[in-house]
Design a protein around this motif. Structure first.
Motif, mmCIF file in Angstrom:
data_model
loop_
_atom_site.group_PDB
_atom_site.id
_atom_site.type_symbol
_atom_site.label_atom_id
_atom_site.label_comp_id
_atom_site.label_asym_id
_atom_site.label_seq_id
_atom_site.Cartn_x
_atom_site.Cartn_y
_atom_site.Cartn_z
ATOM 1 N N ALA A 165 0.839 -1.207 0.000
ATOM 2 C CA ALA A 165 0.000 0.000 0.000
ATOM 3 C C ALA A 165 0.867 1.248 0.000
ATOM 4 C CB ALA A 165 -0.915 -0.015 1.224
ATOM 5 N N ASN A 168 2.087 1.709 -3.415
ATOM 6 C CA ASN A 168 0.986 2.089 -4.314
ATOM 7 C C ASN A 168 0.737 3.589 -4.252
ATOM 8 O OD1 ASN A 168 -1.453 1.293 -6.023
ATOM 9 N ND2 ASN A 168 -2.433 2.346 -4.314
ATOM 10 N N ILE A 169 0.808 4.176 -3.060
ATOM 11 C CA ILE A 169 0.598 5.629 -2.945
ATOM 12 C C ILE A 169 1.666 6.375 -3.726
ATOM 13 C CG2 ILE A 169 0.605 7.572 -1.344
ATOM 14 C CD1 ILE A 169 -0.669 5.847 0.726
ATOM 15 N N SER A 764 -5.604 3.549 -0.086
ATOM 16 C CA SER A 764 -4.258 3.104 0.263
ATOM 17 C C SER A 764 -3.915 3.427 1.707
ATOM 18 C CB SER A 764 -3.238 3.759 -0.681
ATOM 19 O OG SER A 764 -3.464 3.353 -2.017
ATOM 20 N N GLU A 768 -2.903 0.817 4.338
ATOM 21 C CA GLU A 768 -1.498 0.806 4.727
ATOM 22 C C GLU A 768 -1.296 0.619 6.219
ATOM 23 O OE1 GLU A 768 2.211 3.922 4.743
ATOM 24 O OE2 GLU A 768 0.594 4.178 3.314
#
Length: 803
Positions: A165, A168-169, A764, A768
């Protein structure tokens, strides 16, 4: 909202030059039969292809997002709150419960750690060393080891999820830059293409104008042929009938002459025939008075001849009416050359297109001036608004906004880097605890000696126990801090997801904002109140977003016709001038077309009044059908010869009778046959006159019919010409609605904000820290080193705290 206002203003300025709505009440000929005009080709409005594809597919990580959404739905399955206090508390109940649990964890774990530390320092905490192993020691040891391994693996999975996560950000930050750039470029394209689209709409007025002028310049062949074709169904049969009357007049004269001649001939022939038959009958009577006829066998034959000798008579004609007056009237009618007059009528009628062209030769110049004026008014109407300054200001606003946004890119990257580092540090804290757990387990398992005494445990086993205790210590140190982070991010992110992202995704947020008086207590509708200072206008954010999402024109999406109504402009220019076209010089007067001159019409009327209808046709036909004689002379002669043949023994008498038969045949040949021929001529002439009398013209009504039909055809022609303006205005209306100033960039901005704010960040962020919530506290009582001792010491218990 400055950019929205700029878009609305810019599209409004242009849109006022393009749309039209033709009302039936504005058309004075709406109830008339409309002739469809030829379909015009206005081409295609210059289109723009927008770059932004406001669609996000998370891929494999989407499974994690679905898990988050499922968990949030379990926490909060209630519908979006309407603002009531009790309902809001009920809506937040799930988050409140989890927040209380998290706060309890944050407060409890440091307190437990403190007591544990003090207990260890006082050497009161820990298990006793047993010299003897219990029966379930191995099973207990295996169970605790398995639980610790499973817990550590679960925590490892959470760390991996948190790292994914986190990555991904950072990856989506770059996509955010792309979305921002494409959205700004789309807005610039929207602003740059709209004036060209508007100019194209105004330029296509020339297509309709040129087609109208072309039709007017060819009005003779177009309107004239249309009138000629329409009237041909009535006029040509009328002229054909008049032409037939000319032949009927000659036939009537000939028939009347034949009747008159036949009557005279029959009157004279009847007297001669009567005299001849009388003489022949007397002569035959004398022959039958011969003494030979007194003999017995001969007497019967002579008597028979005497019986039918009395039928040897002539029929006398009654006194039939004279047709001389009718013949004189017909002769008088024939003095007029009706055939030539009818031919002139044909020529005059076929000259209709040329007559139409001559009568409308001044219309083209007048209509051309009117069309030029209308075109100038349309262009002038668009120039009344500062389109170019609005375009420059709006483009400058977009450029400056893009520069300001791009100036934040380094700071955004730096902040994202710090965020990424922070998350990595948090994950490293958990990894450190995991490392102690796995190393402790590894050392304990490898250094375990079942036969060693508790006081003689090996270094490796002792190290394993110390590593496990270190893991417990770091768990007490970090877990409550991590739980605080988790608590803050979950409560904030979860509420944003449920209160903003989810309602935005299903468009419920628009319905809430569009609820009357909810944004402003004195304004019914928020959007029109902000843009047009008219909160009563039925315009909502939801309807605007829906229209823009379908890539409709901004004119339709913002309902700009309520503020900048082009219909009124059309009604005062195109429609009013269209009405002028109906009443100006586009008129055709067919009074100069003479189908029949007065002399011809008088001739037809005089022919109808010749007296043919006054003749007693029945009396004529009755006399004609009687025959010339009372008996058939040929049959009489044949019968006389047959009787004479029976008197062969008396030669003189038989020869005399045959001589009479021959004389009768000669009378029939010389007198009866000419009379029968005259009777036949009389019969055919009478029948022709009788038929003609029933077909005489009553009155000439083609002139009135032609005038009415010509007026109707002129109106239809004007309507077909005006139909080109109707096509233009309807095309402009459709183009404004769906092709001009397509506002897809506006809905793309909303969709992009949803993607960036919700899919990129909120999903996310919630996912996260959630990966780190798997942290477990694992510690043993008595001290962990005894877990792997060789004596009979056993672990009294293991506590697991897992969120």
């Amino acid at each position: 909202m400055l950019w929205i206002t700029g878009l609305a203003l810019f599209a409004t300025l242009g849109a006022t030059s393009g749309e039209s709505q033709l009302r039936e009440d504005a058309n004075p000929h709406a109830d008339m039969h409309k002739v469809p005009a030829e379909t015009l080709d206005f081409g295609f409005v210059p289109s723009v292809v927008y770059e932004t594809h406001a669609y996000y597919e998370p891929g494999a990580i989407g499974i994690l997002f679905h898990m988050v959404h499922a968990f949030l739905y379990a926490v909060q399955p209630n519908p979006f709150p309407k603002g009531e206090e009790l309902h809001t508390i009920y809506y937040e109940l799930g988050f409140i419960v989890l927040a209380l649990l998290g706060m309890f964890f944050v407060l409890l774990v440091p307190l437990v750690g403190l007591f544990f530390c003090l207990c260890r320092c006082c050497e009161n905490c820990g298990g006793e060393m047993h010299q003897r192993q219990r029966k379930n020691a191995d099973c207990q040891r295996a169970f605790y080891t398995t639980m610790l391994i499973a817990t550590s693996c679960f925590i490892s999975t959470g760390v991996l999820v948190a790292y994914v996560a986190n990555h991904n950000i950072s990856a989506q930050v770059r996509s955010t830059k792309r979305l921002v750039n494409t959205n700004i470029r789309d807005l610039k394209s929207f602003a740059n293409y709209t004036p060209a689209q508007i100019d194209y709409l105004t330029a296509q007025y020339t297509v309709a104008k040129n087609r109208v002028l072309s039709n007017l310049e060819n009005i003779g062949p177009l309107l004239g042929d249309r009138i000629h074709k329409q009237l041909e169904k009535e006029v040509v049969p009328a002229l054909d009938n008049a032409l037939r009357m000319t032949g009927a007049m000659r036939e009537t004269k000939e028939a009347l002459e034949n009747v008159s001649t036949a009557l005279e001939m029959l009157q004279d022939a009847t007297g001669r025939l009567q005299s001849s038959l009388s003489n022949e009958r007397s002569s035959l009577s004398n022959t039958l008075n011969d003494p030979a006829c007194t003999n017995g066998a001969v007497a019967h034959t002579c008597n028979t001849i005497r019986d039918f000798n009395s039928d040897l008579l002539c029929r006398f004609l009654l006194q039939l009416p004279d047709v001389s007056p009718q013949l004189a009237n017909v002769d008088n009618v024939l003095k007029t050359d009706l055939s030539n007059i009818v031919q002139k009528g044909y020529a005059s009628f076929n000259n209709t297109p040329k007559l139409v062209e001559e009568q409308t030769e001044n219309v083209v110049a007048e209509v051309k001036g009117m069309l030029d004026r209308v075109g100038g008014e349309i262009v002038g109407f668009t120039k009344m608004f500062p389109v170019e300054p609005a375009l420059v200001n709006f483009t400058r606003f977009l450029t400056e906004g893009q520069k300001k946004i791009e100036a934040f890119y380094p700071q955004i990257d730096q902040m994202d880097f710090y965020r990424w580092i922070g998350c990595v540090v948090v994950c490293c804290m958990v990894v450190l605890i995991l490392a102690f757990n796995f190393l402790g387990l590894l050392c304990g398992i490898c250094g375990y000696d079942k036969h060693a005494s508790p006081t003689n445990r090996g270094c490796l086993s002792n190290t394993g126990g110390n590593l496990l205790m270190a893991g417990v210590g770091f768990s007490f140190i970090f877990s409550w801090v991590l739980m605080g982070v988790v608590l803050a991010t979950f409560v904030a992110g979860g509420n944003i997801e449920k209160l903003v992202c989810e309602p935005l995704a299903n468009r419920e947020l628009f319905k809430i904002i569009d609820t009357p008086y909810i944004v402003h207590p004195t304004k019914k509708n928020f959007l029109p109140g902000m843009l047009f200072q008219d909160p009563n206008l039925d315009l909502t954010i939801g309807s605007m977003y829906r229209d823009c999402h379908e890539n409709s024109g901004l004119y339709s999406a913002l309902q700009l016709e309520t503020k900048f109504n082009f219909n009124k402009f059309i009604n005062t220019t195109v429609v009013s001038d269209r009405t002028s076209m109906n009443t100006m010089g586009v008129k055709v007067d067919l009074q100069n077309i003479v189908l029949l001159e007065q002399e011809g019409r008088d001739s037809l009327l005089n022919f109808a009044n010749t007296g043919l209808g006054d003749i007693d046709y029945q009396a004529y036909m009755t006399e004609v059908n009687k025959g010339v004689t009372m008996t058939d002379l040929l049959s009489f002669a044949n019968e006389l010869e047959a009787q004479a043949d029976q008197l062969v023994s008396i030669g003189a008498l038989a020869n005399a009778l045959k001589g009479h038969a021959s004389s009768i045949r000669q009378i029939h040949k010389d007198q009866v046959l000419p009379m029968e021929q005259a009777m036949s001529t009389l019969s055919s002439s009478i029948r022709l006159l009788q038929r003609t009398s029933t077909e005489l013209p009553s009155s000439e009504s083609s002139k009135k019919l032609m005038t009415c039909s010509a007026s109707q055809e002129t109106d239809k022609y004007v309507q077909s010409v005006v139909g080109y303006f109707t096509q233009y205005t309807e095309w402009v209306k459709h183009s404004l609605k769906s092709e001009v100033a397509q506002c897809k960039p506006i809905s793309n901005i909303v969709d992009s904000l949803e993607i960036v704010g919700c899919s990129f960040i909120v999903d996310s962020v919630v996912r996260e820290p959630g990966g780190c919530t798997s942290l477990s506290l694992s510690f043993s009582l008595p001290p962990s080193p005894t877990l792997f001792s060789s004596c009979s010491c056993s672990v009294s218990g293991i506590w697991h705290f897992t969120l």
